[in-house]
Design a protein around this motif. Structure first.
Motif, PDB file in Angstrom:
ATOM      1  N   GLY A   4      28.911  -0.801   3.285  1.00 42.55           N
ATOM      2  CA  GLY A   4      29.888  -0.093   2.467  1.00 42.55           C
ATOM      3  C   GLY A   4      30.919  -1.018   1.859  1.00 42.55           C
ATOM      4  N   SER A   5      30.509  -2.265   1.564  1.00 48.79           N
ATOM      5  CA  SER A   5      31.444  -3.268   1.036  1.00 48.79           C
ATOM      6  C   SER A   5      31.298  -3.401  -0.473  1.00 48.79           C
ATOM      7  N   ARG A   6      32.359  -3.048  -1.200  1.00 45.70           N
ATOM      8  CA  ARG A   6      32.364  -3.187  -2.653  1.00 45.70           C
ATOM      9  C   ARG A   6      32.342  -4.666  -3.048  1.00 45.70           C
ATOM     10  N   ALA A   7      33.006  -5.519  -2.269  1.00 45.67           N
ATOM     11  CA  ALA A   7      33.042  -6.939  -2.581  1.00 45.67           C
ATOM     12  C   ALA A   7      31.665  -7.572  -2.440  1.00 45.67           C
ATOM     13  N   LEU A   8      30.918  -7.220  -1.388  1.00 46.32           N
ATOM     14  CA  LEU A   8      29.576  -7.763  -1.216  1.00 46.32           C
ATOM     15  C   LEU A   8      28.652  -7.307  -2.332  1.00 46.32           C
ATOM     16  N   MET A   9      28.764  -6.038  -2.719  1.00 44.12           N
ATOM     17  CA  MET A   9      27.910  -5.543  -3.793  1.00 44.12           C
ATOM     18  C   MET A   9      28.272  -6.193  -5.132  1.00 44.12           C
ATOM     19  N   ALA A  10      29.551  -6.442  -5.353  1.00 43.36           N
ATOM     20  CA  ALA A  10      29.967  -7.142  -6.569  1.00 43.36           C
ATOM     21  C   ALA A  10      29.421  -8.560  -6.572  1.00 43.36           C
ATOM     22  N   ASP A  11      29.464  -9.209  -5.410  1.00 44.90           N
ATOM     23  CA  ASP A  11      28.940 -10.564  -5.304  1.00 44.90           C
ATOM     24  C   ASP A  11      27.431 -10.573  -5.483  1.00 44.90           C
ATOM     25  N   ALA A  12      26.748  -9.523  -4.999  1.00 46.62           N
ATOM     26  CA  ALA A  12      25.299  -9.423  -5.180  1.00 46.62           C
ATOM     27  C   ALA A  12      24.943  -9.323  -6.660  1.00 46.62           C
ATOM     28  N   LEU A  13      25.687  -8.514  -7.406  1.00 44.11           N
ATOM     29  CA  LEU A  13      25.445  -8.406  -8.842  1.00 44.11           C
ATOM     30  C   LEU A  13      25.696  -9.740  -9.532  1.00 44.11           C
ATOM     31  N   ASP A  14      26.672 -10.492  -9.027  1.00 44.16           N
ATOM     32  CA  ASP A  14      26.949 -11.808  -9.577  1.00 44.16           C
ATOM     33  C   ASP A  14      25.775 -12.752  -9.329  1.00 44.16           C
ATOM     34  N   PHE A  15      25.189 -12.690  -8.130  1.00 42.90           N
ATOM     35  CA  PHE A  15      24.002 -13.491  -7.846  1.00 42.90           C
ATOM     36  C   PHE A  15      22.867 -13.133  -8.813  1.00 42.90           C
ATOM     37  N   PHE A  16      22.688 -11.833  -9.058  1.00 46.70           N
ATOM     38  CA  PHE A  16      21.636 -11.399  -9.973  1.00 46.70           C
ATOM     39  C   PHE A  16      21.911 -11.909 -11.391  1.00 46.70           C
ATOM     40  N   GLY A  17      23.166 -11.799 -11.833  1.00 44.75           N
ATOM     41  CA  GLY A  17      23.522 -12.287 -13.154  1.00 44.75           C
ATOM     42  C   GLY A  17      23.297 -13.777 -13.292  1.00 44.75           C
ATOM     43  N   ASP A  18      23.630 -14.541 -12.251  1.00 42.82           N
ATOM     44  CA  ASP A  18      23.425 -15.977 -12.291  1.00 42.82           C
ATOM     45  C   ASP A  18      21.942 -16.325 -12.330  1.00 42.82           C
ATOM     46  N   ALA A  19      21.129 -15.584 -11.564  1.00 41.44           N
ATOM     47  CA  ALA A  19      19.691 -15.832 -11.590  1.00 41.44           C
ATOM     48  C   ALA A  19      19.145 -15.631 -13.002  1.00 41.44           C
ATOM     49  N   ALA A  20      19.612 -14.574 -13.665  1.00 38.42           N
ATOM     50  CA  ALA A  20      19.195 -14.342 -15.046  1.00 38.42           C
ATOM     51  C   ALA A  20      19.674 -15.473 -15.951  1.00 38.42           C
ATOM     52  N   ASN A  21      20.889 -15.952 -15.719  1.00 40.53           N
ATOM     53  CA  ASN A  21      21.422 -17.050 -16.520  1.00 40.53           C
ATOM     54  C   ASN A  21      20.599 -18.320 -16.359  1.00 40.53           C
TER      55      ASN A  21
END
Length: 216
Positions: free
Chosen positions: A47-64
């Motif tokens: 239930g961590s918003r920060a972890l989920m935000a960081d996960a989306l950041d990992f996904f965005g970086d992978a796409a980059n």
């Protein structure tokens, strides 16, 4: 570096296709995809918003990283367009995280601090490794710099996630988690703006050179 020689102008096209650069991107791509899977599951479970935000950041970086591999070796104009797209994606992602964090501040409950701490440390180790791997390429063109900026922001963000885990554990509330999610959103927004500015500057230089060549 002197004003007469900006980082992008002094980087040859071939540097974006050298084996060390491509190898570093492939490693960074694999690490970020793996950590996206780990953090999105852990964030939803805890239930961590920060972890989920960081996960989306990992996904965005992978796409980059995937985009950077696709344009490696192409002309500066194409690399600048790719960087412009990446910067816009980072900006939109940051705004989305910021909006979801504001919404969660009214509806969210305290996350699981232990899970946040363990996954945050794991993500920090992964991002520091990637940042060190890409450090030598930080002074390249906008495309190279965008990769470095994303990796640097991730390492800083992971430190904040670990700190938030301690905050949630100590206070028993979700506010530290939400604050860190807001910080991650701010990093994404500022990084996106920085990438967009340099990419647009490189596109202007490319168009100027094209006009000069066509007029001769």
């Amino acid at each position: 570096m002197g004003a007469s020689c900006c980082s992008s102008a002094c980087t040859s096209d071939s540097s974006n296709n050298e084996p060390r650069w491509r190898r570093a991107l492939w490693i960074a791509l694999a690490v970020n995809l793996a950590m996206f899977g780990v953090e999105i599951v852990a964030g939803a479970t805890a239930g961590s918003r920060a972890l989920m935000a960081d996960a989306l950041d990992f996904f965005g970086d992978a796409a980059n990283y995937a985009i950077s591999l696709a344009v490696a070796g192409l002309a500066l104009g194409w690399r600048a367009r790719a960087a412009l797209f990446k910067g816009a994606t980072l900006l939109v992602l940051g705004l989305w995280v910021l909006g979801s964090t504001v919404y969660a501040s009214f509806t969210g409950a305290a996350p699981h601090a232990e899970t946040m701490g363990i996954i945050g440390v794991l993500a920090l180790v992964a991002n520091v490794g990637v940042a060190l791997l890409l450090y030598r390429f930080r002074s390249g063109d906008a495309n190279m710099q965008s990769v470095w900026i994303c990796s640097r922001n991730d390492a800083v963000g992971n430190l904040a996630v670990v700190a938030a885990a301690f905050g949630v554990f100590g206070t028993g509330t979700g506010w530290p988690d939400l604050i860190v999610a807001g910080v991650l959103a701010g990093l994404g927004i500022s990084g996106g703006v920085q990438i967009i500015k340099q990419a647009r500057a490189e596109l202007r230089r490319t168009h100027k050179r094209s006009r000069e060549v066509s007029s001769t």
